[in-house]
Design an enzyme around this catalytic site. Structure first.
Site, PDB file in Angstrom:
ATOM      1  N   CYS A 386       0.825  -1.198   0.000  1.00 31.58           N
ATOM      2  CA  CYS A 386       0.000   0.000   0.000  1.00 31.58           C
ATOM      3  C   CYS A 386       0.867   1.259   0.000  1.00 31.58           C
ATOM      4  CB  CYS A 386      -1.008  -0.039   1.140  1.00 31.58           C
ATOM      5  SG  CYS A 386      -2.476   0.915   0.745  1.00 31.58           S
ATOM      6  N   HIS A 523      -3.692  -4.923   0.498  1.00 26.36           N
ATOM      7  CA  HIS A 523      -3.111  -5.496   1.717  1.00 26.36           C
ATOM      8  C   HIS A 523      -3.229  -7.017   1.684  1.00 26.36           C
ATOM      9  CE1 HIS A 523      -2.480  -1.821   4.114  1.00 26.36           C
ATOM     10  NE2 HIS A 523      -3.476  -1.348   3.403  1.00 26.36           N
ATOM     11  N   GLU A 525      -1.815  -9.137   3.419  1.00 29.81           N
ATOM     12  CA  GLU A 525      -1.705  -9.759   4.749  1.00 29.81           C
ATOM     13  C   GLU A 525      -3.060 -10.169   5.326  1.00 29.81           C
ATOM     14  OE1 GLU A 525      -1.031  -6.621   4.006  1.00 29.81           O
ATOM     15  OE2 GLU A 525      -1.365  -5.232   5.666  1.00 29.81           O
TER      16      GLU A 525
HETATM   17  N1  GLN Z   1      -1.814   6.714   2.934  1.00 32.18           N
HETATM   18  C1  GLN Z   1      -1.947   6.001   1.703  1.00 32.18           C
HETATM   19  C2  GLN Z   1      -3.297   6.233   1.037  1.00 32.18           C
HETATM   20  O1  GLN Z   1      -4.210   6.671   1.691  1.00 32.18           O
HETATM   21  C3  GLN Z   1      -1.696   4.529   1.908  1.00 32.18           C
HETATM   22  C4  GLN Z   1      -2.673   3.862   2.820  1.00 32.18           C
HETATM   23  C5  GLN Z   1      -2.213   2.532   3.295  1.00 32.18           C
HETATM   24  O2  GLN Z   1      -1.025   2.202   3.261  1.00 32.18           O
HETATM   25  N2  GLN Z   1      -3.122   1.710   3.794  1.00 32.18           N
HETATM   26  O3  GLN Z   1      -3.466   5.968  -0.120  1.00 32.18           O
END
Ligand code: GLN
Length: 549
Positions: A386, A523, A525
């Site tokens: 992410c 994600h 995970e």
């Molecule tokens: N802050 C970033 C976004 O909002 C990544 C978010 C995250 O890593 N879950 O896109």
């Protein structure tokens, strides 16, 4: 509200006493897997007594990670335990907070649905809680309802009252109370103490709940004599006093609880007849965990390094990656702040892999970019998740593609080259609608949340890992890869190995000229299980093993 049930689902209510963090969620998940191994279907619900409407906006420092479900709910991390240990699929209706319950009741009152009556905790709030619980009726053979916090907390009272009523509504064959307490071991005198458990049960009794089964968290196994003593004082049969021993790995818990026969006790109490459990898969799993062929060290450069609960699912997914390769994964949490201040770079040298996890906010952001650069330049396996992917794109754009003004508009709204930005308009394949967003849209409402499909490009690390062309993974972010830079970055060697079916949203990036460098916008995970390790974590760990001398 008097209720009846479908006579399919039996409800197990789990409360905790003495202190928090005794592992109610893990215990429920472990018993859940034991019941599944006996052919029953299970589901779960966590009731959290705080006022926040959902954990989405809560600080992971205080509350641990925000776990995201397929349907896009931002939930308590116990949902992760439930999904990792069992086949149950969690979603919005599996996690309620007091805030959410009160919110529904207050909205109803505003709409005039109470016809001018006085709206009270009992019966209106308790009825709303009962309704939330009974949504699970008919969904599985057994539903575990875990009450967050500790018995006696003021906030928890409406939940305790609601489950007290449900016992009468559902009857003994369809409801069961398990109370989890602590039996401390006093090292100096070599004694275990039952008094806190006695007090905790007294507290529960004062709320009208007599536990059926007591699970006592202990360092040493409880002797029969001690179980008799607890039984006598707590009004529970001695065979229903269970020791829950501390275990080295959480994946030993189902085996340890099986040894105590907790599943037998539950089935006996609920009048359910099943075959014997098959716990061979868990035995094999624990054997693999305890006999690794070797070890690797993986650096995690994040913001919440002080509290690993913030990275619960990530931590577990890395353990699963190790299990898949029969190797022990040692995690080295490195503060991205330190890296940014020029400290801790030497720690990266000793690692076989570098992982930059998801995150929000600018703290340590340049440190994370440096970690990605280090992995790229030193050909160390890199996994960006992410925010980790977004920053790897920024790093590549700046240092390889020569786009010096590259940044994410999350950190620099006026960046000359916004390679990561807020996509103002995009097609949401889940809702089938075109979504719009900008910087003024309310916080929380603008995220891409939950499971989204992704199409993989043949011949890439991602395609090799998944072994299939179309996947679905969970998201939680606002910012996206900016397609205006796609051509330039690809020409410089960035591989776009996964994208949304309409090819508009970039989901996975890789580097062509690197042993294993992958970033994903989702994600992974949240989808990894000990019995079924996630392919990206499996392959990342496999790549780190090649670096061992
Ligand atoms: N802050 C970033 C976004 O909002 C990544 C978010 C995250 O890593 N879950 O896109």
């Amino acid at each position: 509200m008097k209720v009846s049930c479908s006579k399919k689902t039996k409800f197990i209510f789990i409360t905790g006493g003495v202190l928090s963090s005794l592992g109610k969620g893990l215990s429920a998940a472990s018993i859940g897997t034991l019941l599944e191994s006996r052919g029953l279907s299970v589901t779960f619900q966590k009731l959290d007594p705080y006022i926040n409407v959902d954990p989405g906006t809560m600080n992971p420092f205080q509350h641990g990670e925000v776990y995201v479900t397929d349907d896009g709910a931002e939930t308590d991390l116990d949902m992760g335990h439930y999904e990792r240990f069992t086949n149950a699929v969690m979603g919005r209706n599996n996690n309620y907070t007091s805030g959410r319950i009160y919110y529904t009741v207050i909205m109803k009152e505003r709409r005039g649905e109470y016809l001018g009556g006085t709206v009270q905790v009992i019966p209106h709030i308790t009825d709303a809680i009962k309704e939330a619980i009974l949504q699970l009726d008919g969904c599985a053979d057994v539903a575990f309802i875990e009450i967050g916090g500790t018995v006696g907390d003021i906030e928890g009272l409406p939940f305790i009252e609601a489950i007290r009523q449900l016992r009468i509504d559902l009857g003994k064959d369809y409801s069961l109370f398990i109370h989890l307490t602590l039996v401390p071991y006093i090292r100096t005198s070599g004694e275990v103490k039952t008094k806190p458990t006695q007090h905790s049960v007294k507290e529960l009794l004062a709320s009208g709940i007599q536990p059926d089964i007591l699970m006592c968290r202990t360092e040493v196994p409880l002797s029969d004599e001690l179980k008799q003593k607890i039984a006598l004082f707590c009004n529970v049969e001695a065979k229903n006093v269970i020791s829950t021993m501390d275990v080295d790995s959480i994946y030993e818990l189902p085996l340890s609880l099986r040894q105590e026969g907790v599943d037998d006790r539950i089935l006996e109490k609920l009048g359910i007849w099943t075959g014997a459990p098959n716990i061979t898969p868990w035995k094999n799993l624990v054997k693999t965990i305890k006999n690794p062929k070797g070890e690797v060290r993986v650096a995690i450069t994040g913001k919440y390094v002080e509290l690993t609960e913030s990275y619960k699912s990530l931590h577990e997914a890395l353990v699963h990656g190790g299990i898949a390769n029969n190797i022990k994964v040692n995690l080295l949490y490195i503060s991205a702040d330190d890296l940014q201040n020029g400290e801790g770079m030497d720690q990266l040298e000793d690692c076989h892999g570098i992982l930059v996890p998801g995150g929000f906010g600018s703290r340590g952001m340049e440190g994370k970019i440096q970690a990605a650069a280090y992995a790229r330049e030193h050909r160390i396996p890199f996994f960006g998740i992410c925010l980790g992917m977004q920053l790897a794109v920024v790093e590549f754009a700046r240092n390889v593609a020569g786009i010096t003004g590259a940044h994410s508009t999350e950190f620099d709204p006026d960046a000359a080259d916004p390679v990561i930005y807020l996509m103002t308009e995009w097609f949401d394949s889940r809702t089938g609608k075109t979504e719009t967003r900008d910087h003024t849209t309310e916080l929380g409402g603008t995220m891409r949340l939950g499971a989204y499909p992704c199409v993989l490009k043949e011949g890439t690390l991602a395609a090799a890992a998944y072994g299939q062309g179309a996947i679905s993974e969970r998201h939680r972010h606002r910012y996206e890869f900016n397609n205006s830079y796609r051509e330039r970055l690809q020409q410089a060697g960035l591989v776009i190995s996964g994208a949304s079916p309409d090819d508009n949203l970039v989901e996975i990036i890789e580097l062509a000229d690197h042993p294993w460098f992958l970033g994903c916008q989702f994600h992974p995970e949240f989808r990894s299980k000990p019995m079924n390790p996630h392919p990206l974590f499996r392959d990342f760990i496999r790549a780190t093993m090649k670096l061992r001398s």
